[in-house]
Design a protein around this motif. Structure first.
Motif, PDB file in Angstrom:
ATOM      1  N   ALA A 121       0.837  -1.209   0.000  1.00  0.00           N
ATOM      2  CA  ALA A 121       0.000   0.000   0.000  1.00  0.00           C
ATOM      3  C   ALA A 121       0.868   1.254   0.000  1.00  0.00           C
ATOM      4  O   ALA A 121       0.572   2.222  -0.716  1.00  0.00           O
ATOM      5  CB  ALA A 121      -0.938  -0.007   1.206  1.00  0.00           C
ATOM      6  N   ALA A 133      -6.463   1.071  -2.204  1.00  0.00           N
ATOM      7  CA  ALA A 133      -6.508  -0.229  -1.528  1.00  0.00           C
ATOM      8  C   ALA A 133      -6.752  -1.373  -2.508  1.00  0.00           C
ATOM      9  O   ALA A 133      -6.180  -2.466  -2.349  1.00  0.00           O
ATOM     10  CB  ALA A 133      -7.576  -0.222  -0.435  1.00  0.00           C
ATOM     11  N   ALA A 136      -3.514  -2.039  -4.428  1.00  0.00           N
ATOM     12  CA  ALA A 136      -2.568  -2.703  -3.515  1.00  0.00           C
ATOM     13  C   ALA A 136      -2.957  -4.166  -3.305  1.00  0.00           C
ATOM     14  O   ALA A 136      -2.094  -5.051  -3.333  1.00  0.00           O
ATOM     15  CB  ALA A 136      -2.506  -1.964  -2.186  1.00  0.00           C
TER      16      ALA A 136
END
Length: 174
Positions: A121, A133, A136
């Motif tokens: 992240a 998010a 990631a």
């Protein structure tokens, strides 16, 4: 190398080669070149030793990762495979072997996986200039897949996953 460090290093090799449940304390003592009594003095229980091995492995891996860009994560994995071999993720292997029934072991696995998630992240934020998010999470899955697939594909798995991660970053995950 001190006694405990030697014990952890030799135990990691034994667990990686033979598995956690198949490797008994006597075999670990022999591999470390010490008596069972000395092993228990420095390790405590087998669960304590497994947690120490996982924590040491976590530290060794993340010491190799330049946390600025996602490619560095895959570069670290490629080096790791060259130096350590490719038998899959030791953290997921222990979770599979123990079924998550040992809270201390499960916690060590979750610490490592959370650290990986946060590391990726941070890399995504550094590269894209924003928190993402979903992006990631996708990169973590690519990384985890590369770890698993490297057992039979070798470095090709790492290169393929790294290229896919790079493309996701360039395109920006929707």
């Amino acid at each position: 190398m001190d006694t405990r460090t030697n014990l952890i290093a030799s135990s990691e090799r034994q667990f990686y080669e033979h598995g956690f449940m198949a490797t008994g304390m006597d075999a670990l003592a022999r591999a470390a070149g010490m008596s069972s009594r000395t092993l228990y003095k420095h390790a405590g229980s087998k669960t304590d030793l497994i947690v120490a091995v996982l924590d040491a492995r976590d530290r060794r891996f993340f010491e190799q990762v330049d946390r600025v860009e996602v490619q560095a994560l895959f570069d670290a994995l490629a080096r790791w495979i060259d130096e350590e071999g490719a038998r899959g993720c030791l953290f997921l292997r222990v979770l599979g072997e123990t079924g998550g029934a040992q809270p201390a072991i499960a916690a060590a696995v979750l610490r490592h996986k959370d650290k990986l998630r946060l590391c990726v992240a941070d890399m995504v934020r550094a590269e894209t200039g924003r928190a993402d998010a979903l992006l990631a999470a996708r990169i973590v899955l690519l990384f985890e897949g590369a770890v698993a697939a490297s057992a039979y594909q070798g470095q090709d798995a790492v290169r393929t996953a790294a290229a896919a991660a790079r493309r996701l970053i360039e395109e920006g995950a929707p």
